[in-house]
Write a protein that holds these residues in place. Structure first.
Motif, PDB file in Angstrom:
ATOM      1  N   LEU A 222       0.834  -1.205   0.000  1.00  0.00           N
ATOM      2  CA  LEU A 222       0.000   0.000   0.000  1.00  0.00           C
ATOM      3  C   LEU A 222       0.868   1.255   0.000  1.00  0.00           C
ATOM      4  O   LEU A 222       0.569   2.235  -0.691  1.00  0.00           O
ATOM      5  CB  LEU A 222      -0.916   0.002   1.229  1.00  0.00           C
ATOM      6  CG  LEU A 222      -1.980  -1.094   1.254  1.00  0.00           C
ATOM      7  CD1 LEU A 222      -2.660  -1.148   2.608  1.00  0.00           C
ATOM      8  CD2 LEU A 222      -3.000  -0.843   0.171  1.00  0.00           C
TER       9      LEU A 222
ATOM     10  N   LEU B 169       2.293   1.829  -3.374  1.00  0.00           N
ATOM     11  CA  LEU B 169       1.252   2.393  -4.242  1.00  0.00           C
ATOM     12  C   LEU B 169       1.130   3.904  -3.993  1.00  0.00           C
ATOM     13  O   LEU B 169       0.996   4.689  -4.935  1.00  0.00           O
ATOM     14  CB  LEU B 169      -0.076   1.692  -3.965  1.00  0.00           C
ATOM     15  CG  LEU B 169      -1.230   2.027  -4.899  1.00  0.00           C
ATOM     16  CD1 LEU B 169      -0.862   1.702  -6.331  1.00  0.00           C
ATOM     17  CD2 LEU B 169      -2.479   1.269  -4.500  1.00  0.00           C
ATOM     18  N   ALA B 170       1.215   4.300  -2.718  1.00  0.00           N
ATOM     19  CA  ALA B 170       1.154   5.727  -2.397  1.00  0.00           C
ATOM     20  C   ALA B 170       2.317   6.468  -3.042  1.00  0.00           C
ATOM     21  O   ALA B 170       2.140   7.565  -3.584  1.00  0.00           O
ATOM     22  CB  ALA B 170       1.179   5.923  -0.881  1.00  0.00           C
TER      23      ALA B 170
ATOM     24  N   TYR C  91       1.591   7.065  -6.569  1.00  0.00           N
ATOM     25  CA  TYR C  91       0.698   8.219  -6.734  1.00  0.00           C
ATOM     26  C   TYR C  91       1.496   9.513  -6.675  1.00  0.00           C
ATOM     27  O   TYR C  91       1.228  10.452  -7.433  1.00  0.00           O
ATOM     28  CB  TYR C  91      -0.365   8.246  -5.636  1.00  0.00           C
ATOM     29  CG  TYR C  91      -1.433   7.185  -5.764  1.00  0.00           C
ATOM     30  CD1 TYR C  91      -1.834   6.726  -7.014  1.00  0.00           C
ATOM     31  CD2 TYR C  91      -2.051   6.671  -4.642  1.00  0.00           C
ATOM     32  CE1 TYR C  91      -2.810   5.758  -7.125  1.00  0.00           C
ATOM     33  CE2 TYR C  91      -3.033   5.700  -4.739  1.00  0.00           C
ATOM     34  CZ  TYR C  91      -3.400   5.248  -5.989  1.00  0.00           C
ATOM     35  OH  TYR C  91      -4.365   4.299  -6.094  1.00  0.00           O
TER      36      TYR C  91
ATOM     37  N   LEU D 253      -4.293  12.018  -3.252  1.00  0.00           N
ATOM     38  CA  LEU D 253      -4.608  10.590  -3.273  1.00  0.00           C
ATOM     39  C   LEU D 253      -3.564   9.799  -2.488  1.00  0.00           C
ATOM     40  O   LEU D 253      -3.896   8.882  -1.720  1.00  0.00           O
ATOM     41  CB  LEU D 253      -4.640  10.123  -4.732  1.00  0.00           C
ATOM     42  CG  LEU D 253      -5.577   8.973  -5.058  1.00  0.00           C
ATOM     43  CD1 LEU D 253      -6.961   9.289  -4.585  1.00  0.00           C
ATOM     44  CD2 LEU D 253      -5.565   8.723  -6.550  1.00  0.00           C
ATOM     45  N   ALA D 254      -2.290  10.194  -2.635  1.00  0.00           N
ATOM     46  CA  ALA D 254      -1.212   9.498  -1.927  1.00  0.00           C
ATOM     47  C   ALA D 254      -1.391   9.644  -0.421  1.00  0.00           C
ATOM     48  O   ALA D 254      -1.297   8.654   0.328  1.00  0.00           O
ATOM     49  CB  ALA D 254       0.134  10.062  -2.357  1.00  0.00           C
TER      50      ALA D 254
ATOM     51  N   GLN E  58      -4.294   7.612   0.725  1.00  0.00           N
ATOM     52  CA  GLN E  58      -3.919   6.199   0.677  1.00  0.00           C
ATOM     53  C   GLN E  58      -3.168   5.805   1.948  1.00  0.00           C
ATOM     54  O   GLN E  58      -3.449   4.780   2.578  1.00  0.00           O
ATOM     55  CB  GLN E  58      -3.029   5.976  -0.562  1.00  0.00           C
ATOM     56  CG  GLN E  58      -2.326   4.646  -0.624  1.00  0.00           C
ATOM     57  CD  GLN E  58      -3.201   3.580  -1.229  1.00  0.00           C
ATOM     58  OE1 GLN E  58      -4.257   3.873  -1.757  1.00  0.00           O
ATOM     59  NE2 GLN E  58      -2.766   2.340  -1.142  1.00  0.00           N
ATOM     60  N   VAL E  59      -2.206   6.639   2.349  1.00  0.00           N
ATOM     61  CA  VAL E  59      -1.408   6.323   3.538  1.00  0.00           C
ATOM     62  C   VAL E  59      -2.271   6.417   4.799  1.00  0.00           C
ATOM     63  O   VAL E  59      -2.261   5.517   5.642  1.00  0.00           O
ATOM     64  CB  VAL E  59      -0.191   7.267   3.637  1.00  0.00           C
ATOM     65  CG1 VAL E  59       0.533   7.037   4.950  1.00  0.00           C
ATOM     66  CG2 VAL E  59       0.749   7.040   2.481  1.00  0.00           C
TER      67      VAL E  59
ATOM     68  N   TYR F  63      -5.586   3.635   4.392  1.00  0.00           N
ATOM     69  CA  TYR F  63      -5.260   2.206   4.281  1.00  0.00           C
ATOM     70  C   TYR F  63      -4.151   1.809   5.242  1.00  0.00           C
ATOM     71  O   TYR F  63      -4.348   0.945   6.101  1.00  0.00           O
ATOM     72  CB  TYR F  63      -4.907   1.850   2.846  1.00  0.00           C
ATOM     73  CG  TYR F  63      -6.123   1.837   1.963  1.00  0.00           C
ATOM     74  CD1 TYR F  63      -6.973   0.748   1.981  1.00  0.00           C
ATOM     75  CD2 TYR F  63      -6.439   2.914   1.162  1.00  0.00           C
ATOM     76  CE1 TYR F  63      -8.112   0.737   1.210  1.00  0.00           C
ATOM     77  CE2 TYR F  63      -7.576   2.913   0.389  1.00  0.00           C
ATOM     78  CZ  TYR F  63      -8.409   1.821   0.411  1.00  0.00           C
ATOM     79  OH  TYR F  63      -9.533   1.817  -0.346  1.00  0.00           O
TER      80      TYR F  63
END
Lengths: 337, 183
Positions: free
Chosen positions: B35, B38-39, B42, B50-51, B54-55, B58
């Motif tokens: 995860l 993925l951040a 982003y 979004l990043a 996300q952090v 999630y």
């Protein structure tokens, strides 16, 4: 000069400053607590005990680094580094003065549009340090400390988030530099009430997030030895301590930035020396110092919460009050703004 | 492109770790790693908001709860008894078919990446506003429905726990009366 190089130099300088301040905060805290309890505190090493941090540093480096044989080696080793890395990186988005005031450079590491969210993100990853350290130690007390800390952090993040929301709605931006430049108190007198409430809920949640008394249940020494720290020794233990103090400083800086005008000084000082309220660094440091003193003062004054009181206070009172303040601010903005 | 390849490799290694690691805490940590990577991806696409979300959501909230439950129940890396013996080969077949399907689609219909300038203008620096603009206008209904869905989930969870607590209390009360009668 290469902007990347400048940013790196500033980041290094910030890390060294934060760690230097950490070293002296330990002495200052012990001295202030001693004073509050009619003791002397550490005063043997150097004048007024000023060399104490150096002695402590040498001691903790040369102490035996005990690794629990049943520990999960990799995670046990990584946990303190996760804590300190994210504690240090969280501070990077906080502005310390007007643009170009640091010898022609900007006195911040990053000027992010999502500044506040960045601070929240970095601190929420820092939680893993405490959480995994306690689990990897493979000890009952350490695991209990970890579980307490994660439950507490998740519960108080709500209060923290909703208190910050009040400021964000008024400021209309997440950028910490713009929040300081706007000064949320100057928007409308009708917003003073929600702002004042949000200030207190944010401060209380902030203290809970950095695990300070009266919210220091994760390391409650009378109940669970030292919580997540129980099985750590030597330099790894020192890294956890560093992370705790750096987190305290970040909390102090964020409260100052969101609610008290950040790096700006009060307007009346301009009457004595024109432009004094725009001086970089000193105002932010002064405000942070006040909050750091408050944290120590609370530790010297208040007893610890019982666990169920902690949860009830977080979920039943703090969260609702912060939510109410945010709703009130929203209503004022919509109907009276 | 090099950055993306490195991130993609880290992400795939993390994702494989999630399903192969025996110790549940390790598996959950591998998911945290995935995860976070993925951040970072982003961030490289300039989608900062979004990043951060996300952090925070999630990695910072959901995974902490996952780990909390794993630690609270003290689940060790034990292999469950093979109740469904036919399940394992079937799972392999499904996985191979799915991987083949994805690979075929990816290689048969290669799509070029959207123009970077176009993305940058659409994202406007990756802040909150461009996302809020569409979320509270074009996708308002979907946004509200997701809210209702989450509320339903919470109510469901509370009612399940509540029923159990009531049952336990009744059982205890029964036990107490029986003990009294016995005395």
């Amino acid at each position: 000069m290469d902007p990347l190089l400048i940013t790196l130099a500033k980041a290094l300088l910030l890390c060294l400053t934060l760690l230097g301040v950490f070293a002296y905060m330990t002495v200052i805290e012990r001295r202030i607590l001693a004073r509050m309890q009619h003791r002397l505190g550490p005063n043997r090493v150097g004048p007024f005990g000023l060399l104490q941090p150096i002695a402590d540093a040498i001691k903790s480096i040369f102490k035996e680094d005990i690794v629990v044989s049943a520990a999960d080696r990799l995670i046990y080793f990584l946990a303190p580094f996760i804590s300190i890395t994210f504690a240090l990186s969280a501070f990077g988005a906080i502005p310390a003065g007007p643009a170009g005031s640091l010898f022609g450079f900007d006195p911040w590491i990053m000027d992010l549009d999502i500044g506040l969210l960045y601070v929240f993100a970095a601190t929420s990853i820092g939680v893993y340090g405490i959480f995994l350290g306690g689990w990897a130690s493979n000890s009952k007390y350490a695991l209990l400390g970890s579980l307490r800390s994660s439950a507490q952090l998740i519960s108080y993040e709500l209060g923290l988030g909703f208190s910050a929301l009040t400021v964000l709605m008024i400021a209309g931006t997440l950028n910490l530099r713009e929040i300081v430049e706007l000064n949320v108190w100057s928007v409308s007198p009708l917003l003073w009430l929600p702002l004042a409430v949000a200030f207190f809920t944010f401060l209380i949640s902030g203290i809970a997030e950095v695990n300070r008394t009266p919210f220091d249940l994760p390391e409650a020494e009378q109940e669970i030895v030292a919580g997540y720290l129980t099985e750590y020794s030597s330099i790894k233990w020192a890294l956890f301590q560093m992370a705790e103090y750096v987190n305290m400083m970040t909390a102090a800086a964020v409260v100052s930035t969101l609610f008290l005008g950040g790096w700006r000084g009060p307007g009346f000082v301009d009457a004595f020396i024109p432009g004094m309220s725009e001086w970089p660094f000193i105002w932010l440091i002064l405000k942070m110092a006040i909050f750091m003193f408050l944290f120590i003062w609370l530790r010297g004054t208040l007893p610890r919460f019982r666990y169920d009181q902690l949860m009830r206070f977080g979920w039943v009172y703090l969260f609702e009050i912060a939510l109410g303040a945010a709703l009130l601010a929203g209503a004022v903005i919509v109907f009276a703004g | 492109m090099a950055t993306f390849l490195i991130l993609a490799v880290v992400m795939i290694v993390g994702a494989v770790g999630v399903i192969t690691l025996k110790q549940p805490v390790h598996a959950a940590l591998a998911l945290v790693g995935t995860l976070l990577t993925l951040a970072v991806t982003y961030v490289t696409l300039e989608a900062h908001f979004l990043a951060a979300i996300q952090v925070i959501v999630y990695a910072g909230a959901i995974m902490v709860l996952f780990l909390f439950v794993i630690m609270l129940l003290n689940i060790q890396g034990e292999t469950p008894p093979a109740v469904l013996a036919w399940f394992r080969p079937l799972a392999y077949i499904v996985a191979v078919v799915a991987a083949a399907a994805i690979a075929t689609t990816a290689f048969m219909e290669p799509r070029s990446l959207p123009d970077e300038v176009q993305i940058a203008t659409a994202l406007q620096g990756g802040g909150v506003e461009p996302i809020a603009d569409v979320l509270f206008s074009d996708f308002l209904l979907a946004f509200q429905l997701v809210g209702v869905l989450l509320l339903t989930g919470i109510i469901g969870a509370v009612s399940l726990v509540q029923r159990k607590v009531v049952a336990v209390q009744e059982a205890r009360a029964d036990g107490a009366t029986k003990e009294l009668e016995h005395a």
